[in-house]
Design an enzyme around this catalytic site. Structure first.
Site, PDB file in Angstrom:
ATOM      1  N   TYR A 124      -4.743   3.911   7.712  1.00 38.20           N
ATOM      2  CA  TYR A 124      -6.238   3.531   7.735  1.00 38.20           C
ATOM      3  C   TYR A 124      -6.732   3.805   9.023  1.00 38.20           C
ATOM      4  O   TYR A 124      -6.763   4.941   9.426  1.00 38.20           O
ATOM      5  CB  TYR A 124      -6.321   1.858   7.767  1.00 38.20           C
ATOM      6  CG  TYR A 124      -5.288   1.614   6.623  1.00 38.20           C
ATOM      7  CD1 TYR A 124      -5.405   1.917   5.277  1.00 38.20           C
ATOM      8  CD2 TYR A 124      -4.162   0.854   7.035  1.00 38.20           C
ATOM      9  CE1 TYR A 124      -4.576   1.544   4.311  1.00 38.20           C
ATOM     10  CE2 TYR A 124      -3.162   0.401   5.815  1.00 38.20           C
ATOM     11  CZ  TYR A 124      -3.356   0.705   4.594  1.00 38.20           C
ATOM     12  OH  TYR A 124      -2.469   0.340   3.667  1.00 38.20           O
ATOM     13  N   VAL A 176       1.024  -3.651   3.982  1.00 41.20           N
ATOM     14  CA  VAL A 176       0.956  -5.078   4.789  1.00 41.20           C
ATOM     15  C   VAL A 176       2.422  -5.758   4.615  1.00 41.20           C
ATOM     16  O   VAL A 176       2.361  -6.631   5.442  1.00 41.20           O
ATOM     17  CB  VAL A 176      -0.274  -5.893   4.300  1.00 41.20           C
ATOM     18  CG1 VAL A 176      -1.545  -5.546   4.600  1.00 41.20           C
ATOM     19  CG2 VAL A 176      -0.234  -6.019   2.562  1.00 41.20           C
ATOM     20  N   SER A 231       1.015  -1.393   0.043  1.00 39.69           N
ATOM     21  CA  SER A 231      -0.115   0.019  -0.075  1.00 39.69           C
ATOM     22  C   SER A 231       0.700   1.389  -0.016  1.00 39.69           C
ATOM     23  O   SER A 231       0.164   2.311  -0.230  1.00 39.69           O
ATOM     24  CB  SER A 231      -0.933  -0.038   1.348  1.00 39.69           C
ATOM     25  OG  SER A 231      -1.941  -0.774   0.997  1.00 39.69           O
ATOM     26  N   LYS A 255       0.450   3.668  -2.760  1.00 45.08           N
ATOM     27  CA  LYS A 255      -0.697   4.492  -3.084  1.00 45.08           C
ATOM     28  C   LYS A 255      -0.584   5.865  -3.194  1.00 45.08           C
ATOM     29  O   LYS A 255      -1.065   6.612  -4.136  1.00 45.08           O
ATOM     30  CB  LYS A 255      -1.827   4.188  -2.023  1.00 45.08           C
ATOM     31  CG  LYS A 255      -2.388   2.541  -2.276  1.00 45.08           C
ATOM     32  CD  LYS A 255      -3.103   1.979  -0.963  1.00 45.08           C
ATOM     33  CE  LYS A 255      -3.657   0.759  -1.316  1.00 45.08           C
ATOM     34  NZ  LYS A 255      -4.378   0.150   0.072  1.00 45.08           N
ATOM     35  N   TYR A 260      -2.938  -2.186 -10.518  1.00 44.92           N
ATOM     36  CA  TYR A 260      -2.635  -1.821  -9.012  1.00 44.92           C
ATOM     37  C   TYR A 260      -1.996  -3.242  -8.358  1.00 44.92           C
ATOM     38  O   TYR A 260      -0.942  -2.830  -7.530  1.00 44.92           O
ATOM     39  CB  TYR A 260      -4.107  -1.867  -8.619  1.00 44.92           C
ATOM     40  CG  TYR A 260      -4.236  -2.284  -6.766  1.00 44.92           C
ATOM     41  CD1 TYR A 260      -3.634  -1.101  -6.129  1.00 44.92           C
ATOM     42  CD2 TYR A 260      -4.776  -3.003  -6.146  1.00 44.92           C
ATOM     43  CE1 TYR A 260      -3.998  -1.062  -4.862  1.00 44.92           C
ATOM     44  CE2 TYR A 260      -4.700  -3.512  -4.812  1.00 44.92           C
ATOM     45  CZ  TYR A 260      -4.429  -2.231  -4.096  1.00 44.92           C
ATOM     46  OH  TYR A 260      -4.303  -2.306  -2.856  1.00 44.92           O
TER      47      TYR A 260
HETATM   48  N1  GLN Z   1      -1.760  -5.411  -2.158  1.00 46.96           N
HETATM   49  C1  GLN Z   1      -2.549  -5.391  -0.795  1.00 46.96           C
HETATM   50  C2  GLN Z   1      -3.852  -5.487  -0.934  1.00 46.96           C
HETATM   51  O1  GLN Z   1      -4.503  -5.142  -1.871  1.00 46.96           O
HETATM   52  C3  GLN Z   1      -2.036  -4.070  -0.220  1.00 46.96           C
HETATM   53  C4  GLN Z   1      -2.667  -3.709   1.043  1.00 46.96           C
HETATM   54  C5  GLN Z   1      -2.096  -2.899   2.107  1.00 46.96           C
HETATM   55  O2  GLN Z   1      -0.712  -2.845   1.819  1.00 46.96           O
HETATM   56  N2  GLN Z   1      -2.619  -2.568   3.091  1.00 46.96           N
HETATM   57  O3  GLN Z   1      -4.569  -5.877  -0.258  1.00 46.96           O
END
Ligand code: GLN
Length: 341
Positions: free
Chosen positions: A263, A281, A86, A89, A211
């Site tokens: 988040y 993550v 993420s 992003k 993505y």
């Molecule tokens: N590629 C992961 C997903 O889409 C990214 C989520 C994250 O890093 N929080 O679930």
């Protein structure tokens, strides 16, 4: 475990306006003590919902701080590679703003904190837009805006720009990409809901590929710190001096990172650490201190919100030692260095 720590340029090759060797050694001491203090913290769990991520070594812990003058301080496993997840992003959002402008981009994604988990399937009731570009739904909408034809051209363009920000060529971890593509049904569900409300076009597969590929880009803590320092340095890469991002749009990305980057932990983060940041993550977190520095940390065990346990501890401690908090009265302009003196 690789555990060498050190400053790359505190004593040589230092730009004239860089930190003094004495200050450099103080910053290095802060990093070393944070590494030592938290390296044995064993709380949290490595993410396994993307099966390949489950292979990460839970012991890894790295920290890197890069100043806007291009000085770099490291501790622990700073050169271990992991997928950006993420943390791609904010950069993708920046590229969407650069390509389409804010008015068009905001027709596809909002800028309101959702207070929800990263993978929540919730949309703005009135507009059908995802709440913000830091949750998966918003990031998929953004990916749809920056994808190209053929789809690999969009992925390559993303890799190239990110490589310029990191200061080295970056690549995709193909096994993580395959793993997420195979198991990413929740993201596919989100994408089809976005298609249903007209937020993304029919090329759902292509938007998802953009993505997933962005999330599968390999970085280390130094790359993250440099990318963050490039943002903090009004879009100019600290080492190469290259203009990578349009500085007039960075403020929007910083604002959204500040309010939504972690988040449903974003409020706590803003309260305690107080700088724009993004987690992923894989266990990475990067943070930007406007006009001063970038920070990249990595440790794969995550808390309930999906944020790195040691990463959060390290950032909190770093923020308090260096007076990083945006509203800390010791943080006036680029005074963190004076504060240490
Ligand atoms: N590629 C992961 C997903 O889409 C990214 C989520 C994250 O890093 N929080 O679930």
């Amino acid at each position: 475990m690789q555990s060498t720590a050190g400053s790359e340029s505190a004593n040589n090759g230092m730009p004239e306006n860089g930190v003094t060797p004495w200050l450099g050694s103080q910053i290095q001491k802060v990093l070393d003590s944070i590494y030592a203090k938290y390296k044995d913290v064993d709380d949290g769990v490595v993410a396994t919902y993307i099966p390949e991520l489950g292979k990460a070594d839970p012991k890894k812990f790295g920290i890197c701080l890069a100043t806007v003058e291009g000085e770099v301080f490291t501790a622990g496993d700073w050169d271990t590679e992991f997928t950006i997840q993420s943390m791609c992003k904010p950069f993708a959002f920046q590229l969407a703003l650069e390509r389409h402008g804010s008015e068009k981009t905001l027709k596809h994604v909002g800028v309101e904190p959702s207070g929800e988990a990263f993978n929540s399937i919730e949309f703005d009731q009135k507009t059908g837009r995802p709440f913000n570009p830091m949750v998966n739904a918003g990031a998929i909408a953004v990916s749809s805006l920056i994808k190209q034809k053929p789809v690999e051209a969009g992925v390559d363009a993303f890799l190239e720009t990110m490589g310029k920000a990191a200061g080295r060529k970056l690549r995709i971890d193909e096994s993580v990409l395959a793993s997420e593509t195979l198991t990413g049904n929740r993201n596919r569900a989100i994408a089809y809901m976005l298609l249903n409300s007209g937020i993304i076009d029919e090329e759902v597969h292509e938007s998802l590929h953009q993505y997933f590929a962005q999330c599968s880009m390999l970085v280390n803590c130094r790359d993250l710190a440099m990318m963050a320092a490039t943002m903090a340095n009004i879009g100019n890469q600290p080492e190469t001096g290259e203009r990578v991002f349009d500085f007039q749009l960075i403020k929007y990305v910083m604002a959204v990172m500040f309010s939504c980057g972690l988040y449903d932990y974003a409020g706590n983060w803003a309260f305690e650490v107080g700088v724009p940041a993004k987690s992923g993550v894989s266990g990475g977190i990067f943070a930007c201190v406007n006009r001063q520095l970038g920070v990249g940390v990595y440790s794969p065990k995550l808390d309930a919100q999906g944020n790195s346990v040691r990463g959060i501890l390290a950032c909190k401690e770093l923020a308090s030692h260096l007076g990083m908090h945006a509203f800390d009265f010791s943080n006036v302009g680029s005074s963190f260095m004076q504060w240490l003196l």
